[in-house]
Design a protein around this motif. Sequence first.
Motif, mmCIF file in Angstrom:
data_model
loop_
_atom_site.group_PDB
_atom_site.id
_atom_site.type_symbol
_atom_site.label_atom_id
_atom_site.label_comp_id
_atom_site.label_asym_id
_atom_site.label_seq_id
_atom_site.Cartn_x
_atom_site.Cartn_y
_atom_site.Cartn_z
ATOM 1 N N ALA A 179 38.240 43.686 38.597
ATOM 2 C CA ALA A 179 39.150 43.359 37.620
ATOM 3 C C ALA A 179 39.791 42.129 37.860
ATOM 4 O O ALA A 179 40.151 41.408 36.326
ATOM 5 C CB ALA A 179 40.647 44.403 37.594
ATOM 6 N N SER A 180 39.573 41.115 38.832
ATOM 7 C CA SER A 180 40.308 39.832 38.730
ATOM 8 C C SER A 180 39.807 39.283 39.692
ATOM 9 O O SER A 180 38.900 39.542 41.073
ATOM 10 C CB SER A 180 41.561 39.632 39.065
ATOM 11 O OG SER A 180 42.278 40.488 40.425
ATOM 12 N N CYS A 181 39.524 37.587 39.875
ATOM 13 C CA CYS A 181 39.328 36.949 40.885
ATOM 14 C C CYS A 181 40.443 36.951 41.625
ATOM 15 O O CYS A 181 41.105 37.113 42.288
ATOM 16 C CB CYS A 181 39.391 35.247 40.421
ATOM 17 S SG CYS A 181 39.210 34.692 38.969
ATOM 18 N N GLU A 182 39.140 37.216 43.149
ATOM 19 C CA GLU A 182 40.042 37.221 44.377
ATOM 20 C C GLU A 182 40.642 35.875 45.194
ATOM 21 O O GLU A 182 40.242 35.127 44.403
ATOM 22 C CB GLU A 182 38.834 38.017 45.183
ATOM 23 C CG GLU A 182 37.255 36.567 45.745
ATOM 24 C CD GLU A 182 36.680 37.637 46.904
ATOM 25 O OE1 GLU A 182 36.373 37.105 48.234
ATOM 26 O OE2 GLU A 182 35.866 38.205 45.991
ATOM 27 N N MET A 183 41.305 35.976 46.156
ATOM 28 C CA MET A 183 42.471 34.953 46.535
ATOM 29 C C MET A 183 41.832 34.916 47.632
ATOM 30 O O MET A 183 40.773 35.865 48.054
ATOM 31 C CB MET A 183 43.779 35.476 46.461
ATOM 32 C CG MET A 183 44.847 36.222 45.600
ATOM 33 S SD MET A 183 45.004 34.387 44.738
ATOM 34 C CE MET A 183 45.331 33.107 45.865
ATOM 35 N N PRO A 184 41.639 33.435 47.923
ATOM 36 C CA PRO A 184 40.539 32.841 48.821
ATOM 37 C C PRO A 184 41.473 33.163 50.427
ATOM 38 O O PRO A 184 42.884 32.835 49.768
ATOM 39 C CB PRO A 184 40.363 31.671 48.552
ATOM 40 C CG PRO A 184 40.962 31.027 47.207
ATOM 41 C CD PRO A 184 41.464 32.568 46.909
ATOM 42 N N ASP A 185 40.698 32.867 51.307
ATOM 43 C CA ASP A 185 41.314 33.132 52.415
ATOM 44 C C ASP A 185 42.418 31.855 52.723
ATOM 45 O O ASP A 185 42.135 30.366 52.175
ATOM 46 C CB ASP A 185 40.859 33.567 53.806
ATOM 47 C CG ASP A 185 40.176 32.391 53.945
ATOM 48 O OD1 ASP A 185 40.285 31.627 54.437
ATOM 49 O OD2 ASP A 185 38.981 32.677 54.910
ATOM 50 N N PRO A 186 43.869 32.024 52.975
ATOM 51 C CA PRO A 186 44.293 30.531 53.719
ATOM 52 C C PRO A 186 43.620 29.166 54.143
ATOM 53 O O PRO A 186 43.937 28.053 53.945
ATOM 54 C CB PRO A 186 45.728 31.395 54.639
ATOM 55 C CG PRO A 186 46.076 32.496 54.471
ATOM 56 C CD PRO A 186 44.136 32.978 54.342
ATOM 57 N N ALA A 187 42.987 29.511 54.549
ATOM 58 C CA ALA A 187 42.183 28.507 55.916
ATOM 59 C C ALA A 187 41.381 27.786 54.657
ATOM 60 O O ALA A 187 41.305 26.597 54.731
ATOM 61 C CB ALA A 187 41.031 28.854 56.469
#
Length: 139
Positions: free
Chosen positions: A120-128
């Motif tokens: 449904a939407s782009c995933e958020m990358p991990d903080p690193a």
Amino acid sequence: MTSAAAPIWLYDGVCVLCSGGVRYTLRHERGHDIRFVAIQSREGRALAQAHGIDPDEPDSFLFIENGRALAKSDGVLALTCRLNGPARLLLLGRVLPKRWRDWLYDRIARNRYRLFGQKASCEMPDPATRHRFTLPESP
């Protein structure tokens, strides 16, 4: 708009196959310098349009390296050259004529949502790795 130092992968952020490719690349890339830009982002839309790709109906990702934008199978091969791991087997595709490689690429790209799924939407990358998912500001 683009940094000459870091290659850029313009990808479809809602495509499960493309997002999986990004995760694979993060684990297996050699130089850890590729920048990732989702075509759904403001920067991604601008990059796509600048290279003749409709950001609302993308038919290819782009791999931009040394000022050259490579699409379809040429982009896959350029990206794969920067990786370790089993994906390097894709480099065997260099023996095929470009039109055959692109024909195969087009079949997969055209059916990627049906074969692999769509989010449904782009995933958020991990903080690193989040800093690698935006383009550096132009001077």
